[in-house]
Design a protein around this motif. Structure first.
Motif, PDB file in Angstrom:
ATOM      1  N   PHE A  69      -5.286 -11.984  14.280  1.00  0.00           N
ATOM      2  CA  PHE A  69      -5.864 -12.532  13.059  1.00  0.00           C
ATOM      3  C   PHE A  69      -6.132 -14.026  13.237  1.00  0.00           C
ATOM      4  O   PHE A  69      -5.314 -14.752  13.804  1.00  0.00           O
ATOM      5  CB  PHE A  69      -4.933 -12.304  11.877  1.00  0.00           C
ATOM      6  N   ALA A  70      -7.278 -14.455  12.730  1.00  0.00           N
ATOM      7  CA  ALA A  70      -7.625 -15.875  12.809  1.00  0.00           C
ATOM      8  C   ALA A  70      -6.949 -16.681  11.710  1.00  0.00           C
ATOM      9  O   ALA A  70      -6.906 -17.909  11.773  1.00  0.00           O
ATOM     10  CB  ALA A  70      -9.147 -16.037  12.716  1.00  0.00           C
ATOM     11  N   ALA A  71      -6.441 -16.003  10.693  1.00  0.00           N
ATOM     12  CA  ALA A  71      -5.717 -16.650   9.592  1.00  0.00           C
ATOM     13  C   ALA A  71      -4.617 -15.692   9.146  1.00  0.00           C
ATOM     14  O   ALA A  71      -4.519 -14.566   9.644  1.00  0.00           O
ATOM     15  CB  ALA A  71      -6.670 -16.998   8.450  1.00  0.00           C
ATOM     16  N   ALA A  72      -3.801 -16.121   8.197  1.00  0.00           N
ATOM     17  CA  ALA A  72      -2.630 -15.341   7.791  1.00  0.00           C
ATOM     18  C   ALA A  72      -3.021 -13.970   7.261  1.00  0.00           C
ATOM     19  O   ALA A  72      -3.897 -13.847   6.406  1.00  0.00           O
ATOM     20  CB  ALA A  72      -1.846 -16.109   6.729  1.00  0.00           C
ATOM     21  N   CYS A  73      -2.344 -12.949   7.790  1.00  0.00           N
ATOM     22  CA  CYS A  73      -2.583 -11.578   7.316  1.00  0.00           C
ATOM     23  C   CYS A  73      -1.322 -10.763   7.555  1.00  0.00           C
ATOM     24  O   CYS A  73      -1.280  -9.844   8.360  1.00  0.00           O
ATOM     25  CB  CYS A  73      -3.776 -10.953   8.030  1.00  0.00           C
ATOM     26  N   ASN A  74      -0.263 -11.107   6.845  1.00  0.00           N
ATOM     27  CA  ASN A  74       1.004 -10.404   6.988  1.00  0.00           C
ATOM     28  C   ASN A  74       0.900  -8.989   6.426  1.00  0.00           C
ATOM     29  O   ASN A  74       0.340  -8.774   5.360  1.00  0.00           O
ATOM     30  CB  ASN A  74       2.115 -11.169   6.260  1.00  0.00           C
ATOM     31  N   GLY A  75       1.451  -8.024   7.153  1.00  0.00           N
ATOM     32  CA  GLY A  75       1.408  -6.645   6.697  1.00  0.00           C
ATOM     33  C   GLY A  75       0.034  -6.017   6.804  1.00  0.00           C
ATOM     34  O   GLY A  75      -0.303  -5.138   6.017  1.00  0.00           O
ATOM     35  N   CYS A  76      -0.764  -6.461   7.782  1.00  0.00           N
ATOM     36  CA  CYS A  76      -2.141  -5.967   7.930  1.00  0.00           C
ATOM     37  C   CYS A  76      -2.325  -5.131   9.184  1.00  0.00           C
ATOM     38  O   CYS A  76      -3.433  -5.044   9.719  1.00  0.00           O
ATOM     39  CB  CYS A  76      -3.121  -7.139   7.951  1.00  0.00           C
ATOM     40  N   ASN A  84      -4.406  -4.654  -0.319  1.00  0.00           N
ATOM     41  CA  ASN A  84      -3.041  -4.180  -0.186  1.00  0.00           C
ATOM     42  C   ASN A  84      -2.564  -4.383   1.244  1.00  0.00           C
ATOM     43  O   ASN A  84      -3.363  -4.580   2.168  1.00  0.00           O
ATOM     44  CB  ASN A  84      -2.941  -2.703  -0.566  1.00  0.00           C
ATOM     45  N   TYR A  85      -1.261  -4.322   1.442  1.00  0.00           N
ATOM     46  CA  TYR A  85      -0.645  -4.641   2.725  1.00  0.00           C
ATOM     47  C   TYR A  85       0.611  -3.812   2.888  1.00  0.00           C
ATOM     48  O   TYR A  85       0.958  -3.016   2.002  1.00  0.00           O
ATOM     49  CB  TYR A  85      -0.303  -6.137   2.781  1.00  0.00           C
ATOM     50  N   ALA A 108       0.812  -1.216   0.000  1.00  0.00           N
ATOM     51  CA  ALA A 108       0.000   0.000   0.000  1.00  0.00           C
ATOM     52  C   ALA A 108       0.845   1.266   0.000  1.00  0.00           C
ATOM     53  O   ALA A 108       0.310   2.358  -0.228  1.00  0.00           O
ATOM     54  CB  ALA A 108      -0.925  -0.001   1.213  1.00  0.00           C
ATOM     55  N   SER A 109       2.142   1.160   0.228  1.00  0.00           N
ATOM     56  CA  SER A 109       2.995   2.352   0.239  1.00  0.00           C
ATOM     57  C   SER A 109       3.033   3.028  -1.123  1.00  0.00           C
ATOM     58  O   SER A 109       3.420   4.202  -1.218  1.00  0.00           O
ATOM     59  CB  SER A 109       4.414   1.989   0.679  1.00  0.00           C
ATOM     60  N   GLY A 110       2.624   2.329  -2.162  1.00  0.00           N
ATOM     61  CA  GLY A 110       2.615   2.905  -3.499  1.00  0.00           C
ATOM     62  C   GLY A 110       1.287   3.516  -3.897  1.00  0.00           C
ATOM     63  O   GLY A 110       1.083   3.819  -5.077  1.00  0.00           O
ATOM     64  N   PHE A 111       0.376   3.713  -2.920  1.00  0.00           N
ATOM     65  CA  PHE A 111      -0.967   4.210  -3.238  1.00  0.00           C
ATOM     66  C   PHE A 111      -1.352   5.362  -2.311  1.00  0.00           C
ATOM     67  O   PHE A 111      -1.070   5.327  -1.109  1.00  0.00           O
ATOM     68  CB  PHE A 111      -1.988   3.077  -3.126  1.00  0.00           C
ATOM     69  N   THR A 112      -1.974   6.359  -2.883  1.00  0.00           N
ATOM     70  CA  THR A 112      -2.426   7.525  -2.142  1.00  0.00           C
ATOM     71  C   THR A 112      -3.945   7.581  -2.139  1.00  0.00           C
ATOM     72  O   THR A 112      -4.567   7.160  -3.119  1.00  0.00           O
ATOM     73  CB  THR A 112      -1.839   8.821  -2.762  1.00  0.00           C
ATOM     74  N   PRO A 113      -4.580   8.030  -1.067  1.00  0.00           N
ATOM     75  CA  PRO A 113      -4.026   8.617   0.158  1.00  0.00           C
ATOM     76  C   PRO A 113      -3.650   7.607   1.232  1.00  0.00           C
ATOM     77  O   PRO A 113      -3.404   8.005   2.375  1.00  0.00           O
ATOM     78  CB  PRO A 113      -5.164   9.520   0.640  1.00  0.00           C
TER      79      PRO A 113
END
Length: 613
Positions: A457-464, A377-378, A349-354
């Motif tokens: 998180f109940a399941a995988a959510c890296n970078g969330c 995005n993450y 998500a660092s590549g998206f604004t705002p």
């Protein structure tokens, strides 16, 4: 006739029974299709506008920004810069931050406009900054699906843990701005809408016959193939009614027996229309952020209802521009928290604004299993996650208010969609619940509590971010313990004492003429009072709600639990029931107050009950 004992599962079943078909939905402009790595497929690749801030302009404030005069020398610098790319430009308008919007004579890639902006800044020393006026889009991956429950509120894995939060707060007194496509006056939403504004300054984008005005109604954003540039879109697309869906998640009417529930169903929504055909310009979105938070925008009447919460379910690729960052900074300074969708490109998500702007709360999406939704995005800029749905399996989307029209408005309906656009309003609604619980909370404290009270998180959510937003924990973190009323010396005035939800725990009223001051603590609350009615006497019970929107019902039962009488008048109305004891001995009579709709809690849920015999 009204049903006096509605509970949340019952409401869900009612909602399922009245859901309307929305027709097939196709991709909204600017959103990736259902394929991975589609980050480049945004309509924001082209623009025909540039934002230029001259140093002579004052900064934004409550009194509004002063525009720097467009002198002949400045226009000459602009003309020479344009010659490098064979483009001419004209000054179009001034933004709320005091910057100048230039219109180009043709659409160009954002990269080329950025080069033009850099060239102008290099030529003209009075330019503070110059940047493309990018087109951003609604962050939604639409779908044609139907569902029968709002799992995203109450399920343990991917839900919001919302129902228990309603025992503490329903959003009373809080205003949320939805900066989006505008609104449709859906009957399950309209009562919670406040006057908004249409900030779209370009008539063709607005699709309503003009530019800016006080009508924020969504007229539709359907497109024909290639309308936004070659291959954008590749095929005709239907209108999204995106803002109506987002607003419904935040504040759809609840406990009214139809449709869907809103997260903060007693909050109000101020719609600010910024997205139309092909999306919306950065300069218009920035003005809407400033106005929504109570700042001044030239030519626009002041917002009579400044928002404590701002929802931005929109975005596009690129770094956070100065125009948007300045608007966000101003909103925060005025006390508004800005909630932003992370984007649906399955990338950082660092590549998206705002989403990558400073000072915002950026929201990723989880699916029904409580893990990262495949499209979300993450990355490091994510603060928290919330339910966004996943319509690859029909039962797993987000249900909210919508419209059945494919191009122009049609029948009001309900729709099931997925995206970080759906996740962000869940968080905006929770923020409204928190503010209602503690109105003095600061933006920094609000953000901190949102992040610190999330669950794993109940399941995988890296970078969330820190976890899934937990509505109940977040609201309880606001504290605000109810202060009991001071004792009274009036023998005919007393205060309800909890718990009194059953006959065995009923409050005893022993003196005729007593007035009980009580409150409905939540939508599931019920209060019971016991009167020992002498033979031949008539018990008169009178229930007066504490506010015009409160609708509480009055029922009287016999000693064996049989219903003897009831009154179910509407919001704000007094209910009265009289029953006579025709027996030769004193008989127990149980007077019951039941929540139907309206306010709850020590303030919003007040009522008085007079018992005489």
């Amino acid at each position: 006739m009204k049903q006096s004992q509605l509970n949340y599962p019952t409401l869900l079943k009612m909602a399922a029974a009245v859901m309307l078909a929305t027709g097939p939905m196709v991709a909204v402009a600017g959103m990736p299709d259902l394929q991975p790595n589609a980050a480049a497929r945004h309509y924001a690749a082209d623009t025909d506008r540039m934002i230029v801030k001259y140093r002579a302009a004052a900064t934004s404030g409550k009194q509004g920004a002063m525009a720097a005069p467009m002198s002949s020398s400045r226009m000459a610098f602009a003309a020479r810069a344009g010659q490098q790319l064979g483009v001419t430009m004209k000054a179009a308008r001034t933004t709320a931050t005091g910057a100048q919007v230039f219109e180009l004579d043709r659409k160009m890639s954002v990269k080329d406009v950025a080069a033009l902006a850099a060239d102008l800044k290099a030529r003209d020393p009075s330019v503070e900054y110059a940047e493309p006026d990018r087109m951003l889009q609604a962050l939604m991956t639409p779908t044609d699906s139907r569902y029968n429950e709002q799992w995203h509120y109450f399920e343990a894995a991917g839900g919001l843990r919302l129902p228990a939060a309603w025992d503490q707060s329903t959003g009373v007194g809080v205003t949320v701005a939805v900066i989006d496509t505008g609104f449709r006056p859906h009957p399950d939403l309209a009562a919670n809408l406040l006057p908004g504004y249409d900030f779209i300054s370009n008539a063709s984008v607005a699709n309503d016959g003009g530019g800016r005005d006080a009508d924020a109604t969504d007229t539709g954003d359907s497109l024909i193939a290639n309308q936004c540039g070659f291959g954008r879109p590749a095929q005709n697309t239907n209108s999204s009614w995106h803002g109506t869906h987002v607003a419904g998640t935040i504040a759809a009417r609840t406990n009214n027996g139809v449709g869907v529930a809103g997260v903060a169903f007693n909050a109000k929504v101020v719609p600010a229309r910024v997205l139309g055909k092909c999306g919306g310009y950065t300069s218009d979105i920035a003005d809407a952020i400033i106005w929504s938070s109570g700042g001044a925008v030239a030519g626009v009447p002041a917002n009579a209802n400044p928002a404590r919460v701002i929802n931005l379910s929109l975005g596009g690729p690129g770094t956070c521009d100065t125009t948007t960052q300045t608007a966000i900074n101003g909103a925060r300074a005025r006390g508004s928290i800005v909630i932003v969708a992370a984007g649906n490109d399955n990338t950082d998500a660092s590549g998206f604004t705002p989403a990558n702007c400073a000072g915002v709360t950026t929201v990723a999406a989880v699916n029904r299993s409580g893990g990262r939704a495949w499209y979300s995005n993450y990355g490091a800029v994510i603060d928290v996650a919330a339910p966004g749905g996943d319509t690859q399996v029909n039962a797993n989307g987000i249900l909210s208010t919508h419209n059945a029209g494919t191009t122009t408005p049609g029948a009001d309906s309900y729709s099931y969609q997925q995206g970080t656009s759906m996740a962000a309003p869940h968080v905006a609604g929770v923020a409204a619940l928190m503010i209602a619980k503690k109105p003095s909370v600061t933006v920094d404290e609000l953000e901190s509590r949102l992040k610190s009270t999330t669950r794993a998180f109940a399941a995988a959510c890296n970078g969330c971010g820190t976890g899934v937003v937990d509505a109940t924990a977040a609201v309880l973190a606001m504290g605000g313990t109810v202060t009991p009323p001071p004792p009274t010396t009036d023998p005919l005035l007393r205060t309800e004492v909890e718990p009194n939800n059953g006959m065995s725990s009923a409050n005893i009223v022993a003196t005729s003429g007593t007035t009980v001051q009580g409150s409905m603590g939540s939508w599931s609350d019920t209060d019971i009072f016991l009167v020992q009615l002498p033979p031949g006497k008539t018990l008169s019970s009178t229930l007066i709600p504490g506010s015009a929107n409160a609708d509480y019902d009055l029922l009287v039962y016999g000693a064996n639990g049989g219903l003897l009488g009831k009154s179910e008048n509407g919001p704000g109305a007094t209910d009265a029931v009289s029953v006579t004891n025709y027996n030769s001995t004193t008989m127990a009579r149980y007077v019951r107050v039941v929540y139907y709709s309206g306010g709850t809690g020590a303030v919003g849920g007040k009522y008085s009950l007079k018992l005489s015999w």
